[in-house]
Write a protein that holds these residues in place. Sequence first.
Motif, PDB file in Angstrom:
ATOM      1  N   SER A   1     -37.504  27.793 -54.213  1.00 13.50           N
ATOM      2  CA  SER A   1     -36.487  28.574 -54.908  1.00 13.50           C
ATOM      3  C   SER A   1     -35.472  27.673 -55.608  1.00 13.50           C
ATOM      4  N   ALA A   2     -35.511  26.386 -55.302  1.00 14.82           N
ATOM      5  CA  ALA A   2     -34.591  25.438 -55.934  1.00 14.82           C
ATOM      6  C   ALA A   2     -35.126  25.035 -57.312  1.00 14.82           C
ATOM      7  N   THR A   3     -34.224  24.723 -58.220  1.00 15.84           N
ATOM      8  CA  THR A   3     -34.625  24.259 -59.541  1.00 15.84           C
ATOM      9  C   THR A   3     -34.973  22.773 -59.497  1.00 15.84           C
ATOM     10  N   ARG A   4     -35.652  22.328 -60.547  1.00 20.33           N
ATOM     11  CA  ARG A   4     -35.967  20.899 -60.644  1.00 20.33           C
ATOM     12  C   ARG A   4     -34.687  20.071 -60.614  1.00 20.33           C
ATOM     13  N   GLU A   5     -33.651  20.517 -61.320  1.00 21.57           N
ATOM     14  CA  GLU A   5     -32.394  19.768 -61.341  1.00 21.57           C
ATOM     15  C   GLU A   5     -31.775  19.667 -59.949  1.00 21.57           C
ATOM     16  N   GLU A   6     -31.854  20.734 -59.188  1.00 23.65           N
ATOM     17  CA  GLU A   6     -31.306  20.716 -57.837  1.00 23.65           C
ATOM     18  C   GLU A   6     -32.090  19.778 -56.924  1.00 23.65           C
ATOM     19  N   VAL A   7     -33.398  19.802 -57.054  1.00 21.60           N
ATOM     20  CA  VAL A   7     -34.222  18.900 -56.243  1.00 21.60           C
ATOM     21  C   VAL A   7     -33.946  17.451 -56.632  1.00 21.60           C
ATOM     22  N   PHE A   8     -33.868  17.167 -57.919  1.00 22.95           N
ATOM     23  CA  PHE A   8     -33.644  15.799 -58.371  1.00 22.95           C
ATOM     24  C   PHE A   8     -32.257  15.294 -57.968  1.00 22.95           C
ATOM     25  N   ALA A   9     -31.278  16.176 -57.883  1.00 27.20           N
ATOM     26  CA  ALA A   9     -29.946  15.764 -57.423  1.00 27.20           C
ATOM     27  C   ALA A   9     -30.013  15.274 -55.979  1.00 27.20           C
ATOM     28  N   VAL A  10     -30.811  15.954 -55.161  1.00 25.98           N
ATOM     29  CA  VAL A  10     -30.992  15.526 -53.766  1.00 25.98           C
ATOM     30  C   VAL A  10     -31.723  14.184 -53.724  1.00 25.98           C
ATOM     31  N   VAL A  11     -32.745  14.040 -54.541  1.00 30.20           N
ATOM     32  CA  VAL A  11     -33.505  12.788 -54.590  1.00 30.20           C
ATOM     33  C   VAL A  11     -32.589  11.628 -54.971  1.00 30.20           C
ATOM     34  N   ASP A  12     -31.794  11.802 -56.021  1.00 28.85           N
ATOM     35  CA  ASP A  12     -30.895  10.734 -56.475  1.00 28.85           C
ATOM     36  C   ASP A  12     -29.925  10.329 -55.370  1.00 28.85           C
TER      37      ASP A  12
ATOM     38  N   PRO B   1     -45.003   8.230 -49.965  1.00 28.87           N
ATOM     39  CA  PRO B   1     -43.911   8.123 -48.994  1.00 28.87           C
ATOM     40  C   PRO B   1     -44.215   7.081 -47.932  1.00 28.87           C
ATOM     41  N   GLY B   2     -43.207   6.294 -47.593  1.00 27.20           N
ATOM     42  CA  GLY B   2     -43.358   5.246 -46.596  1.00 27.20           C
ATOM     43  C   GLY B   2     -43.629   3.887 -47.179  1.00 27.20           C
ATOM     44  N   SER B   3     -44.039   3.827 -48.444  1.00 24.01           N
ATOM     45  CA  SER B   3     -44.288   2.546 -49.094  1.00 24.01           C
ATOM     46  C   SER B   3     -42.970   1.827 -49.353  1.00 24.01           C
ATOM     47  N   LYS B   4     -43.026   0.500 -49.377  1.00 26.72           N
ATOM     48  CA  LYS B   4     -41.817  -0.294 -49.626  1.00 26.72           C
ATOM     49  C   LYS B   4     -41.263  -0.074 -51.035  1.00 26.72           C
ATOM     50  N   VAL B   5     -42.129   0.321 -51.972  1.00 26.35           N
ATOM     51  CA  VAL B   5     -41.677   0.506 -53.355  1.00 26.35           C
ATOM     52  C   VAL B   5     -41.485   1.977 -53.703  1.00 26.35           C
ATOM     53  N   TYR B   6     -41.637   2.853 -52.724  1.00 27.64           N
ATOM     54  CA  TYR B   6     -41.430   4.290 -52.945  1.00 27.64           C
ATOM     55  C   TYR B   6     -39.959   4.550 -53.213  1.00 27.64           C
ATOM     56  N   GLY B   7     -39.677   5.322 -54.259  1.00 29.30           N
ATOM     57  CA  GLY B   7     -38.289   5.588 -54.606  1.00 29.30           C
ATOM     58  C   GLY B   7     -38.169   6.741 -55.581  1.00 29.30           C
ATOM     59  N   VAL B   8     -37.077   6.760 -56.326  1.00 32.70           N
ATOM     60  CA  VAL B   8     -36.777   7.859 -57.236  1.00 32.70           C
ATOM     61  C   VAL B   8     -37.910   8.114 -58.229  1.00 32.70           C
ATOM     62  N   PRO B   9     -38.456   7.072 -58.922  1.00 35.62           N
ATOM     63  CA  PRO B   9     -39.549   7.346 -59.858  1.00 35.62           C
ATOM     64  C   PRO B   9     -40.766   7.970 -59.176  1.00 35.62           C
ATOM     65  N   SER B  10     -41.052   7.551 -57.949  1.00 35.74           N
ATOM     66  CA  SER B  10     -42.206   8.076 -57.208  1.00 35.74           C
ATOM     67  C   SER B  10     -42.049   9.575 -56.969  1.00 35.74           C
ATOM     68  N   VAL B  11     -40.874   9.974 -56.492  1.00 36.38           N
ATOM     69  CA  VAL B  11     -40.651  11.379 -56.142  1.00 36.38           C
ATOM     70  C   VAL B  11     -40.616  12.254 -57.393  1.00 36.38           C
ATOM     71  N   LYS B  12     -39.912  11.778 -58.409  1.00 37.28           N
ATOM     72  CA  LYS B  12     -39.778  12.602 -59.617  1.00 37.28           C
ATOM     73  C   LYS B  12     -41.105  12.742 -60.344  1.00 37.28           C
ATOM     74  N   ALA B  13     -41.910  11.687 -60.359  1.00 36.77           N
ATOM     75  CA  ALA B  13     -43.244  11.801 -60.951  1.00 36.77           C
ATOM     76  C   ALA B  13     -44.089  12.790 -60.155  1.00 36.77           C
ATOM     77  N   ALA B  14     -43.940  12.756 -58.825  1.00 37.66           N
ATOM     78  CA  ALA B  14     -44.726  13.643 -57.967  1.00 37.66           C
ATOM     79  C   ALA B  14     -44.365  15.114 -58.164  1.00 37.66           C
ATOM     80  N   TRP B  15     -43.175  15.381 -58.662  1.00 36.42           N
ATOM     81  CA  TRP B  15     -42.801  16.764 -58.976  1.00 36.42           C
ATOM     82  C   TRP B  15     -43.762  17.351 -60.011  1.00 36.42           C
TER      83      TRP B  15
ATOM     84  N   LEU C   1     -39.783  10.681 -47.148  1.00 37.05           N
ATOM     85  CA  LEU C   1     -39.967  12.086 -47.493  1.00 37.05           C
ATOM     86  C   LEU C   1     -40.801  12.263 -48.761  1.00 37.05           C
ATOM     87  N   GLY C   2     -41.617  13.318 -48.771  1.00 35.03           N
ATOM     88  CA  GLY C   2     -42.345  13.698 -49.968  1.00 35.03           C
ATOM     89  C   GLY C   2     -41.534  14.671 -50.795  1.00 35.03           C
ATOM     90  N   VAL C   3     -42.022  14.980 -51.989  1.00 33.98           N
ATOM     91  CA  VAL C   3     -41.273  15.849 -52.891  1.00 33.98           C
ATOM     92  C   VAL C   3     -41.101  17.245 -52.300  1.00 33.98           C
TER      93      VAL C   3
END
Length: 302
Positions: A216-227, A165-179, A269-271
């Motif tokens: 308590s959230a599902t992976r799909e719910e978390v990823f929807a927020v990330v997207d 988090p905070g890196s210039k290249v941090y994004g969707v792949p970063s967060v989803k991989a971190a899950w 933000l982190g995962v």
Amino acid sequence: MNSRPGALLGPAEIRELAGRLGVRPTKTLGQNFVHDAGTVRKIVRAAGVEPGQRVVEVGPGLGSLTLGLLEAGASLVAVEIDPVLAGQIAATVAERLPGADFEVVLSDALDVTSLPGEPPTALVANLPYNVAVPVLLTMLERFPTLERVLVMVQAEVADRVAAAPGSKVYGVPSVKAAWYARAWRSFDVSRNVFWPVPNVDSALVALERREPPATSATREEVFAVVDAAFAQRRKTLRAALSGLFGSGAAAETALRAAGVDPSARGETLGVEEFARIAEQRRAAGADPDGVQHGSAPGTVGA
């Protein structure tokens, strides 16, 4: 397993084999074949493959990395989308490493839901660059037995997957991989070890499985927020998530309840924080498809 001297493929053998098969590497399939035995063995060492370990390889191509993994004693299943290559690789293995524990599955890796034999505990691959992130995330999702991953990808993709988090290249792949896992960039790979020589730099990214955030959230719910958070990077989270929560005011309330500054942006933000936001969305009555139910107007999210 005892290997034959010269079991791995060299540059001349790669070209001869491709020529005999009529294989012309295509950008569509992201094909670049590794022809340097030293690089192959370095990858295998970095992957920490142990004799008898069940390993899955995606996109084995002509078999350079395949032979290296088998040379190390892996029990290997390879997923290959190209029928010509899939038909040849078993013959290549039988010729160069007779008795190796090897199977090939003819399929698009994005369509594979099960694999023959014991569940794999490692993924080691030179991933086609054009689908590297979807394949990586799909394999992590569908095969929870994968404990370690080492994949060769475009260098900038490796940076994105491993970014904090905070890196210039941090994004969707970063967060989803971190899950799924802890990720780090392993080492760079010279363009000169490939045929044909790619016009981009390559690197190995390593991942080590860990438990997903306790939520308590599902992976799909978390990823929807990330997207939604990264759909427009310049927007604050209050604005970026207004569609998911029905309004900017509802998003702000949820963000504050999750302990997140509404004026922050997704790349900070982190995962775990995305998971807390997803929990608030669930508590507010949102369906997994993004439709919000409650006092606020309903909208469909990303």
